[in-house]
Design an enzyme around this catalytic site. Structure first.
Site, PDB file in Angstrom:
ATOM      1  N   GLU A  20      49.091  12.832  24.233  1.00 23.42           N
ATOM      2  CA  GLU A  20      50.030  12.263  25.207  1.00 23.42           C
ATOM      3  C   GLU A  20      51.459  12.259  24.670  1.00 23.42           C
ATOM      4  O   GLU A  20      52.407  12.524  25.399  1.00 23.42           O
ATOM      5  CB  GLU A  20      49.621  10.826  25.586  1.00 23.42           C
ATOM      6  N   ASP A  79      40.798  20.304  30.709  1.00 19.29           N
ATOM      7  CA  ASP A  79      41.768  21.025  31.548  1.00 19.29           C
ATOM      8  C   ASP A  79      42.830  21.869  30.834  1.00 19.29           C
ATOM      9  O   ASP A  79      42.846  23.099  30.928  1.00 19.29           O
ATOM     10  CB  ASP A  79      42.432  20.051  32.521  1.00 19.29           C
ATOM     11  N   GLU A  93      48.624  17.515  40.280  1.00 15.30           N
ATOM     12  CA  GLU A  93      47.999  18.843  40.153  1.00 15.30           C
ATOM     13  C   GLU A  93      47.931  19.645  41.454  1.00 15.30           C
ATOM     14  O   GLU A  93      48.029  20.865  41.435  1.00 15.30           O
ATOM     15  CB  GLU A  93      46.597  18.716  39.549  1.00 15.30           C
ATOM     16  N   THR A 100      52.079  21.115  30.330  1.00 13.94           N
ATOM     17  CA  THR A 100      51.143  20.431  31.235  1.00 13.94           C
ATOM     18  C   THR A 100      51.709  19.122  31.775  1.00 13.94           C
ATOM     19  O   THR A 100      51.090  18.465  32.599  1.00 13.94           O
ATOM     20  CB  THR A 100      49.765  20.229  30.553  1.00 13.94           C
TER      21      THR A 100
END
Ligand SMILES: *[C@@H]1O[C@H](CO)[C@@H](O)[C@H](O)[C@H]1NC(C)=O
Ligand SMILES: *[C@@H]1O[C@H](CO)[C@@H](O)[C@H](O)[C@H]1NC(C)=O
Length: 585
Positions: A192, A327, A489, A576
């Site tokens: 993160e 992912d 997303e 991402t």
């Protein structure tokens, strides 16, 4: 050894010294202006790619602790270096928008997104300045990611892209003062912190050229680099500060596969910008691991959702998905190829092998009534047993990124079939938005699948009676987790597909999604995660606004209504957390 300063060009060093006093003045002026004058952003069309000033306006303040003073227990000789060859001429990613005109409708939509962002940003400034998150109902500040102003750092590049330059400099000045040693936590979440803070600082630097942001990113990079100081140089999930100082870190035995494997874009960009190869070397060893193990899982060709990084084994876990836990492992393979200028074929190779297995095993087409569009796909989960494979036809909001991944890989590697699959996946998520009364897709839901993804299966009312959830729209079998937590997303994939195919109806889909999200999540201050997308009346607000709402969701909505050369996918690759990094030319 201290981290050498030689990577700061002399010019920027001098500029920093010269501007220290000046920027303080600018900062004070900006604060005054903001406090007394600016209730709305300027309405003139922003031109974010031409910065208002060539002079550095942001001042760096070092953290109290310097991680380069801690020696590595498991030091390495650098074996991986950045390519020195000129990047390969890359295939054009974006559609040729030669007759594009920025019409009144797009301008109106673009401005509506910008105002939504600005409202949330102002509430953050007023109620949660320097905190990780704003609680959008109660108006409190929250500490969720170490107390290093996650929302502020994550929103920097969106401020820039939206042309909110005064606020950008205000926030960038605060970001360049963050002290990574000032935290009440005893450890940092490596993944993160990398995708949000490191990614946010790097892209803000890439866009603005403010050297202080790269200095702050490098300082953080040096801290996160410590996570790789394990016997096999694979990082753990947490960077425990005390363990790192004592040299007693180990890789995890059951960590999400995405966590150590999607630090690669950020660390590579940091090496490209500083000239220090150690960051790239660190993530390359994780890529070596992926390459070594690709064919030894229970579903050879893809990696499971949990991996024993300590024993370097992918053979124990049976669960496979493109959604939660795995992912961005997959997302980063084609993106690394783009960031490295196509010079290392291994990313393309791993991507092709993995996607063949994904198409064969993880995608499914829903059984839908004749009135619905049928040519859509979802990415589900599978469990691989010794002699059989169990499919779980569940859609997750998190796996909606796959549409964009297939399409981008399809363009970069010239696989037209994958662009088509990407479009079907992106349209699947858009269908799921429309399928719920709020117009918003839940976190997790199920459908009744067809046998094949290649052709439509006819509607079977009996089967649906048996397997469906009769309270939901025909075709849906459950809404197992019916929250919507402001995730990006779905719009991410619709945006990428729009830039790649140029199909205008995708913008109308995006607008419908935006209006639905606004209608169901707006609070007095900002926007909030909601408890249930299946309700017809008012939604229950969960008092949470994660930093990706400003970093990703609203950025993608803004970009899809912007002229297509704003953050062109031929010039940038997005991490991402939707932070754009400049691709080498
Ligand atoms: C540490 O961070 C908090 C906010 O998280 C701030 O209020 C405080 O002033 C900081 N302390 C130092 C010494 O920078
Ligand atoms: C994995 O298997 C595929 C084909 O099944 C092959 O093309 C690929 O080279 C293999 N990868 C490695 C690293 O051995």
């Amino acid at each position: 050894m201290r981290y050498p300063m030689r990577f700061w060009s002399r010019r920027s060093l001098r500029r920093i010294a010269f501007d220290r006093r000046l920027s303080r003045l600018v900062f004070v002026a900006a604060v005054f202006l903001l406090a007394f004058l600016r209730l709305r952003p300027s309405t003139s069309t922003p031109n974010p790619l031409s910065p208002p000033s060539k002079h550095a306006r942001v001042t760096f303040r070092p953290s109290a602790f310097d991680w380069t003073t801690v020696s590595q227990r498991h030091p390495v000789k650098l074996v991986h270096s950045l390519p020195t060859d000129a990047p390969k001429p890359s295939r054009q990613v974006q559609h040729q928008f030669s007759d594009y005109t920025h019409d009144a409708t797009s301008k109106k939509r673009q401005e509506a997104v910008r105002m939504a962002f600005f409202r949330c940003w102002n509430s953050y400034k007023k109620h949660a300045w320097l905190r990780d998150e704003l609680a959008p109902v109660s108006g409190e500040g929250k500490t969720t990611f170490g107390g290093w102003a996650a929302t502020l750092v994550d929103a920097l590049d969106t401020l820039w892209i939206m042309g909110l330059h005064d606020d950008f400099y205000l926030a960038a000045s605060a970001a360049a003062q963050i002290d990574w040693a000032n935290t009440t936590e005893t450890s940092a979440n490596v993944f993160e912190t990398t995708i949000r803070h490191l990614g946010g600082l790097l892209s803000a630097y890439d866009l603005s050229g403010e050297a202080a942001l790269l200095q702050k990113a490098t300082e953080l990079g040096n801290m996160l680099y410590m996570a790789f100081d394990t016997p096999n140089r694979l990082p753990g999930f947490w960077l425990d500060f005390e363990d790192a100082k004592q040299g007693r870190q180990l890789a995890g035995t059951s960590d999400p596969s995405a966590s150590p494997t999607s630090l690669s874009l950020e660390f590579t960009r940091l090496s490209q910008l500083t000239g220090d190869a150690k960051f790239y070397d660190a993530v390359s060893r994780v890529t070596d691991f992926l390459e070594r193990t690709q064919n030894s899982s229970k579903l050879p060709g893809i990696w499971p959702k949990l991996i024993n990084f300590r024993e370097e084994s992918v053979a124990e876990e049976s669960g496979f998905t493109l959604g939660a836990l795995a992912d961005s492992l997959y997302e980063y393979l084609p993106k690394m190829d783009a960031l490295l200028g196509g010079l290392y074929p291994r990313y393309e190779k791993m991507h092709r092998v993995a996607m063949d297995v994904v198409v064969e095993n993880l995608l499914y087409r829903p059984m839908l009534p004749d009135t619905d569009p049928s040519d859509i796909l979802f990415a589900g989960d599978v469990y691989a047993h010794p002699k059989s494979i169990d499919r779980n036809p569940e859609g997750q909001h998190l796996s909606c990124f796959t549409g964009g991944m297939f399409a981008l890989g399809g363009r970069l590697f010239d696989i037209p079939k994958h662009v088509a699959i990407g479009e079907r996946l992106a349209r699947g998520c858009a269908w799921a938005y429309d399928a719920f009364p709020t117009g918003v897709m839940p976190e997790i839901f199920g459908v009744v699948p067809c046998d094949s993804i290649d052709k439509r299966c006819s509607w079977d009312e009996k089967l649906w009676d048996k397997e469906g959830d009769l309270r939901l729209r025909k075709g849906l079998s459950n809404a197992r987790d019916c929250r919507y937590i402001l995730r990006p997303e779905a719009i991410e994939s619709i945006f990428i597909l729009y830039r790649i195919t140029g199909k205008e109806d995708l913008r109308d889909i995006a607008w419908r999604m935006f209006e639905s999200i606004m209608r169901s999540t707006e609070t007095e201050l900002a926007n909030s995660a909601i408890a249930d997308v299946t309700v017809t009346g008012p939604t229950k607000k969960l008092d949470s606004m994660e930093s990706f709402w400003l970093a990703e969701t609203l950025k993608y909505f803004y970009l899809i209504f912007s002229p297509p050369d704003l953050i062109s996918l031929d010039d940038y690759v997005l991490n991402t957390e939707a932070h754009p990094f400049r691709r080498p030319k």
